[in-house]
Each structure stands twice: as C-alpha cells, then as structure tokens.
Motif scaffolding. Structure first.
Motif, short mmCIF file in Angstrom:
data_model
loop_
_atom_site.label_atom_id
_atom_site.label_comp_id
_atom_site.label_asym_id
_atom_site.label_seq_id
_atom_site.Cartn_x
_atom_site.Cartn_y
_atom_site.Cartn_z
N VAL A 56 -2.35 -1.75 -8.67
CA VAL A 56 -2.47 -3.24 -8.62
C VAL A 56 -3.64 -3.92 -7.79
O VAL A 56 -3.61 -3.41 -6.69
N ASP A 58 -5.96 -5.63 -5.55
CA ASP A 58 -5.98 -6.52 -4.35
C ASP A 58 -6.66 -7.57 -4.48
O ASP A 58 -8.04 -7.68 -4.26
N ALA A 60 -7.23 -10.56 -2.97
CA ALA A 60 -8.02 -11.07 -1.64
C ALA A 60 -9.30 -10.24 -1.66
O ALA A 60 -10.40 -10.77 -1.35
N ALA A 61 -9.07 -8.83 -1.45
CA ALA A 61 -10.29 -8.20 -1.25
C ALA A 61 -11.35 -8.22 -2.45
O ALA A 61 -12.57 -8.40 -2.12
N LEU A 64 -13.05 -11.34 -1.99
CA LEU A 64 -13.97 -11.52 -0.73
C LEU A 64 -15.51 -10.70 -1.25
O LEU A 64 -16.23 -11.05 -0.97
N ARG A 97 -7.53 -28.34 3.34
CA ARG A 97 -6.89 -27.11 3.52
C ARG A 97 -7.59 -26.22 2.62
O ARG A 97 -7.80 -24.77 3.17
N LEU A 99 -10.66 -25.82 1.54
CA LEU A 99 -12.06 -25.55 2.07
C LEU A 99 -12.02 -24.30 2.52
O LEU A 99 -12.99 -23.67 2.26
N HIS A 100 -11.09 -23.88 3.28
CA HIS A 100 -11.15 -22.43 3.99
C HIS A 100 -10.45 -21.33 2.98
O HIS A 100 -10.01 -20.25 3.68
N ARG A 102 -11.77 -20.68 -0.28
CA ARG A 102 -12.50 -20.23 -1.36
C ARG A 102 -12.23 -21.20 -2.42
O ARG A 102 -12.26 -20.82 -3.43
N ARG A 104 -12.98 -25.33 -3.89
CA ARG A 104 -13.59 -26.51 -3.69
C ARG A 104 -12.97 -27.64 -4.76
O ARG A 104 -12.86 -27.12 -6.06
N ARG A 320 -2.66 -24.59 -8.38
CA ARG A 320 -2.30 -23.04 -8.47
C ARG A 320 -2.35 -22.58 -9.98
O ARG A 320 -2.86 -21.39 -10.21
N LYS B 11 -20.40 -21.54 4.65
CA LYS B 11 -19.30 -21.48 5.82
C LYS B 11 -19.72 -20.68 6.72
O LYS B 11 -20.22 -19.44 6.46
N VAL B 56 -14.31 -21.56 10.88
CA VAL B 56 -12.98 -21.35 10.66
C VAL B 56 -12.76 -19.92 10.28
O VAL B 56 -13.33 -19.53 9.31
N ARG B 57 -11.92 -19.23 10.83
CA ARG B 57 -11.84 -17.75 10.34
C ARG B 57 -11.39 -17.64 9.11
O ARG B 57 -10.27 -18.55 8.51
N ALA B 60 -8.21 -14.37 4.81
CA ALA B 60 -7.98 -13.27 3.87
C ALA B 60 -8.68 -12.19 4.32
O ALA B 60 -8.28 -10.77 4.29
N LEU B 64 -7.32 -8.39 5.59
CA LEU B 64 -7.69 -7.20 4.93
C LEU B 64 -8.15 -6.16 6.03
O LEU B 64 -7.86 -5.11 6.08
N HIS B 100 2.41 -7.45 -3.80
CA HIS B 100 0.82 -7.24 -3.65
C HIS B 100 0.20 -8.28 -3.05
O HIS B 100 -0.88 -8.50 -3.37
N ARG B 102 0.39 -8.43 0.51
CA ARG B 102 0.79 -7.95 1.82
C ARG B 102 1.95 -8.60 2.58
O ARG B 102 2.01 -9.04 3.52
#
Lengths: 351, 351
Positions: A56, A58, A60-61, A64, A97, A99-100, A102, A104, A320, B11, B56-57, B60, B64, B100, B102
């Motif tokens: 499946v 990822d 998040a990766a 990125l 919240r 904004l950080h 990904r 807008r 969401r 950013k 801001v870190r 995600a 990873l 999936h 984490r």
DNA sequence: TTGAAAGCGATACCAG
DNA sequence: CTGGTATCGCTTTCAA
C-alpha cells in the motif's frame, strides 16, 4: 473481545516490489500511477508483486516527493448571517493549521441567492489552480450544470449545508433537513402543554434546506400532534428587521399561538420581539443553529431548544472529503456524517 | 468578510535555515530537536534564522526520515456492555485505516471494576514499545498513581468517558457528565405531563461518570421541577438481569412513577420490563448511549430520549490527542470536544 | 562542537 | 519500453 497481538511485519515499499518483480523503481512507479509506456507483461509482473506483498503506497512519502499541495476553495454567500460567519471563521481557523500540511484554502463569496455568481466562479476554476471546491449556495439548474462541468474538468466538488442532489458532486456535507424539521416538531409537540396554534418563520423559498425542514415539521405535526395546528407562516428572508416587523401583526391576528418554529436565520428579530412582548411569555420556541445570539436566547429561556449542525465539523469534513476525492481515496463515512444536534440550555458546549 | 488573496511564498525548509544561519544541516537538526553538543552562540544563530524565516517543521517529512511509528494502546473493561463493545469496534475500524499511516493500535482488556488489573498493565508499558495509552476504567488512587508513573516515564496518557481529574493525564476525552445528567433532567421535566415520582437506575458507585450524571440530574430536578420527586433508586450494576428483577418490586411499592432515568448501562432489562408491564405505559423514559438496543427502544417509543456520546468520535479523538501529545504538538480543542448528544426518535443517524 | 553524506518511501527527469 | 539517479524535507550515522 481479545487482546490484540502485535504482529509487526515490515511494510513493503516500492523497492521491494521492484526487487520481487525484477524491474526498476521507475517502472514500478509507472505501473503504480498508471503511466503509459509499459508492456502488458511487465505490468502483470509488477501487479503480481504488489498483490503478493500486499503493498500500500505511503501517501505521505508520495506527497513529499511530488511536492503536492492540496488547493481547495470554499464558496459561501456574502451575508451577515451568523451561521455563515461561523463557517467562515472555521475556514480561517483551519487555514492556519493546514498551511503546514500541504493544504491551502481559498475563500470566495457570492451575493446571497445569486446563482449566476456561483456559476461564474465555478466556471473559472481550473485544475491548474484548484483541486477541489466546497460550495454553499442556491440550488438551481444552472448551478447544478456548473458543478457538473467542474467535475468533468477533474475538480472535486462538495456541497455544504444544502444539497444539489441532481448533480454529480462527490459528496454532500450537512444534515438531513427533513429529519431536522421532524425533530423540531417532535420537541415542539412534547414541550407545548396546551392545544393551540404554531407559527413558522421560514427563510427563502429558494433554499432547499428551509423547504425540507418545513416539510418534515409539518408532517410530524400533522401525524403526531393533532391538538396543535400550524397556523401561520412568516417568510423572513433571514432578515431580523423584516421578521421583527411582521411578528406583532401575526400575533394580533392569531390569539392562540403556543409555539414558534424558526426554521431559518434572522433570529435576532424574533428574540427582540419575544423579550418585549408579554403575550408570548409561554410560547415554546424552537430555532436553528447554535450561534452567539441563539445561545444567549437559549440560556435565558427565550428559546426552548435549538436544532443545529456543527460548523467546525462541516468545514473539517469538507476538507477531508475534498482531499480524498482529489486523491481518489475512500472516506470514513462515519466520521463525515454531520449530526442533527439538539441543544437545550443544559447541554451547551463550554464557551 | 473578504475573498482571500492567494499569497504563495514558498515555505522555508531546514536547508534555508542552514544557509541563513551559516551552519550545516546537521547542526540545524540538533537545535531543532534540542540535541546536545551545540555551542550556545550557534544555537542562537540557528534560532534567529528560524524566527526570521518563520520556519515550521514538516512533520510528514520528519516522520518519514525518522521511520516513526505511533504505537498506541487502548485499555478497556472486558464486558458485554454495548457501549464498550462499540468503542472496541471503533478501535478495530481505525486500526485498519491507520496501519498505513504509521500508527499501530494495541488493545488490552481488564475485568470490569478491577483497578489492579489496570495498574498492572499501565506499569508494564514502556517507551520502548508504546507512545501513548488511552484508558477507560475505574477511578481509584492506585490507578491515578499508575497513570502518573506512566506519564513520568514519558508515555502520553488520555482518559476516556470517565475522567481521573487528580492525575496528570494529558487529556480527558468524553462529556461533562454533570451536564449530561442536567440535560436528562431538563428533558424529563418537560416531557412528563403530570406530577409524580421519578425512578433512577444507576450503575455503580465506583464509576465517576454515573455519580456525576446522578448529581446533575438531581440538581435540576430539585430546582426546576418541584412537582416531580426523585423517589427511588435502583443500583443496577449495568446488569440487565438484575435490573429486570428489581423493577417490578419498585413499581409495586411506588404507585406514582411518571418517569425513569436510566443513567448507566444494562438497558435490556429495563426495556423488557417496560414492554411487558402495562402500568408503566405513560412513563417517560430517558436513558444513556445510543446502541442497537436503545435505538430500537427509542424507535418503538419505549424510550423517549437518549443522552449519548459518539463512540467513533471518542476513539478518533483519543488517537489524535495521543499522537499530538507524543509529538508535543497542540491539539484543536474544538475538534476534540465530545458533544452531549440528544437523540429523539426523529434524529437518529441512518443505519 | 561541527559537517558531509546516506537514507526514509516515493516521484520524475533524462538517457538508452 | 525501461533503467539510473537526483530530489522532496528531515534525520542520523560517522568522521573530522
């Protein structure tokens, strides 16, 4: 109900697929994202490996690497209606919240009850700048068509509060307004202690949510509470002043009003009247939406109950849902279900 | 309310900080994560750059790189109480989705009302295997101490449904049970149409939530409805059979019961009695928690209202809250507030 | 006390 | 059609 065992087999990655399938990372990616230029046999090999390993992706990766940004737009009526203002405030709050994360959020407003303005904005949205749009506005064929056009261009669309059921929007975020009206009627019938007449204050005949509430209310009143009669209706257009000016007239004409159902906005005018007029002392009043104004009225006993929908939940859900639609991922239906909230003076959320 | 302008300044990343501060990536990371081995002057430089750039870190990306796994544990009583079963089902449901993302969920059960079992599990949890624990169980000093020990070991702890206010848990996820009891009383007072006595079915004296509901109910009854008298109490221990066997006795002794407040679980016994016994026809019944059993009773008219808290919301909230605590990140208080839901036969969620 | 460089899991460009 | 490789933003050895 047994305690869970903690099986920790490491999750397979694209590298594992590449290895098992005997191809390169690039090819795996092509198959994964349905990109062209791969032989059928190769596709097969990769898919087999994916299935075998139970891979499946990822997200998040992937986001990125892709430098993905979710660009969402909210279209709301420009009005001083407190509920709409609350929605707006939630958008602003979430903006911060997200904004950080990904994401807008853009906000557009249209004049109230102006389908053409909605159509213009919807038609101006492109996949170049927007992944999804959440709208709250009038229900007309022209809006429905614009929604469908946006969908066909590949933009995710969600309707909020008032649905557009004939459109191909991805999702409706809001309550079942017929049920909300029925709930109001049930409370009314059980709260009122003597036979008499019920006054309804509606909003606009153009708003599907108002019509549905009214229909639900009338149905339950007729079936379950024969001793109560829905006698008069004020079309308040969500306008406190208008409502305030019409009420005295209605009360003069109808002597036996025992309940008021305010099914739309503009409660300010109603409250002012109730708190001045002594003949309406014992009238049971049920209204919609928890706002600063209605909250105060409920605390003071001017209102007896409130039917509401959580504006924060609506906005978070819209975000969401649009993200999931943009990624063609499934949603969690339970989490996205907006409840028909019932507020009494004792279960108000802390400020 | 103005349309938002879309300012899209990129950013800043750790690389930007390194460049601006004139140090290496590794050093930036050391400062960011408060790791030792950096001179104060260097720390200053880096912090200045961070502030200047408004960095801001990206969580995600960090997760990873770190291969972070959120390992959360839920501890629940082992019981056939439908509400607890619902919580359990939600944990299972979320487990799937979160695999999936984490996040692994572990589940442990304890015998009902067994503080020592809770203590043993809490004491066995280490940061080696767990980042956070959400518990639902009895409130005793020993449990409180175990929670505090876990916290001090660096484990995030949240209480669910029934709080442990004297502990240093990170968060309580649940409703204000005093307010819930008050709400029940208000509905009771307004639904009942003649003077008489009210019967209360409680659960256990060890459960804070039950006690709080009772206190809230009594207070509102006494203040607002002098024509109603809280006359009898059954301690049902959440046991349908016990409740079913006690009810006939109480009804024989008290002729004028006009309302029943079931403030705990074990509604099955109550429903069975009500549907058989004809003398209780007109009694107003208010209970807690929307479950399959109570839902049916509400639809049939056996129950008049339900006070509830959303089990799905509770579990999702626990997960978010524990994750945030583990990362020392703030939560969104509005999103985590569990509502005191009021259900009538007309606003039940679709199945 | 500091920096260079190799990942994390996935994407995307450029060759071949 | 397919593969090599740099990159996303951040963390983490390993040396210096």
């Amino acid at each position: 109900m047994k305690d869970t065992t903690e099986l920790t087999r490491p999750k397979p990655t694209v590298n594992d697929i590449a290895r098992v399938a005997g191809v390169s990372l690039a090819t795996v990616d092509r198959v994964l994202n349905a990109r062209p230029g791969v032989r059928d046999v190769t596709i097969e090999k990769v898919n087999k490996a994916i299935a075998e390993l139970g891979f499946v992706r990822d997200t998040a990766a992937a986001n990125l690497a892709r430098r993905r940004q979710y660009r969402l737009m909210f279209i709301l009526p420009e009005t001083d209606n407190e509920f709409v203002i609350a929605l707006d405030a939630e958008i602003t709050a979430q903006s911060e919240r997200l904004l950080h994360q990904r994401t807008r959020l853009k906000r557009r407003t249209i004049p109230p009850f102006d389908p053409q303005a909605m159509v213009r904005i919807l038609d101006s949205v492109t996949t170049q700048d927007t992944d999804g749009v959440a709208i709250f506005g009038p229900e007309t064929p022209s809006v429905r068509d614009a929604v469908n056009r946006a969908k066909e261009r590949g933009i995710a669309v969600a309707t909020m509060v008032s649905d557009l059921p004939s459109s191909i929007r991805d999702h409706f975020i809001g309550i079942d307004n017929v049920a909300a009206g029925r709930t109001a009627a049930l409370l009314m019938g059980r709260f009122v202690r003597k036979a008499g007449r019920i006054l309804i204050v509606t909003g606009s005949r153009l708003a599907r949510d108002h019509l549905e509430r009214r229909a639900g209310f009338d149905a339950v009143m007729a079936n379950k509470f024969p001793n109560l009669e829905v006698a008069a209706t004020i079309e308040g257009r969500d306008d406190p002043e208008l409502i305030g000016s019409l009420l005295p007239v209605v009360f003069e004409k109808n002597s036996e009003i025992v309940g008021i159902y305010s099914s739309a906005a503009g409660n300010g005018g109603l409250i002012e009247f109730l708190e001045k007029d002594t003949s309406s002392r014992d009238v049971v009043v049920i209204a919609h939406e928890l706002t600063q104004t209605s909250r105060t009225a409920l605390s003071k006993g001017t209102f007896d109950a409130l039917i509401s929908q959580d504006s924060g939940h609506i906005i978070r859900s819209a975000i969401r849902v649009l993200k999931s639609a943009a990624d063609k991922l499934p949603i969690d239906p339970k989490q996205e279900r907006i409840r028909i909230d019932v507020y009494l003076s004792e279960n108000l959320p802390p400020l």
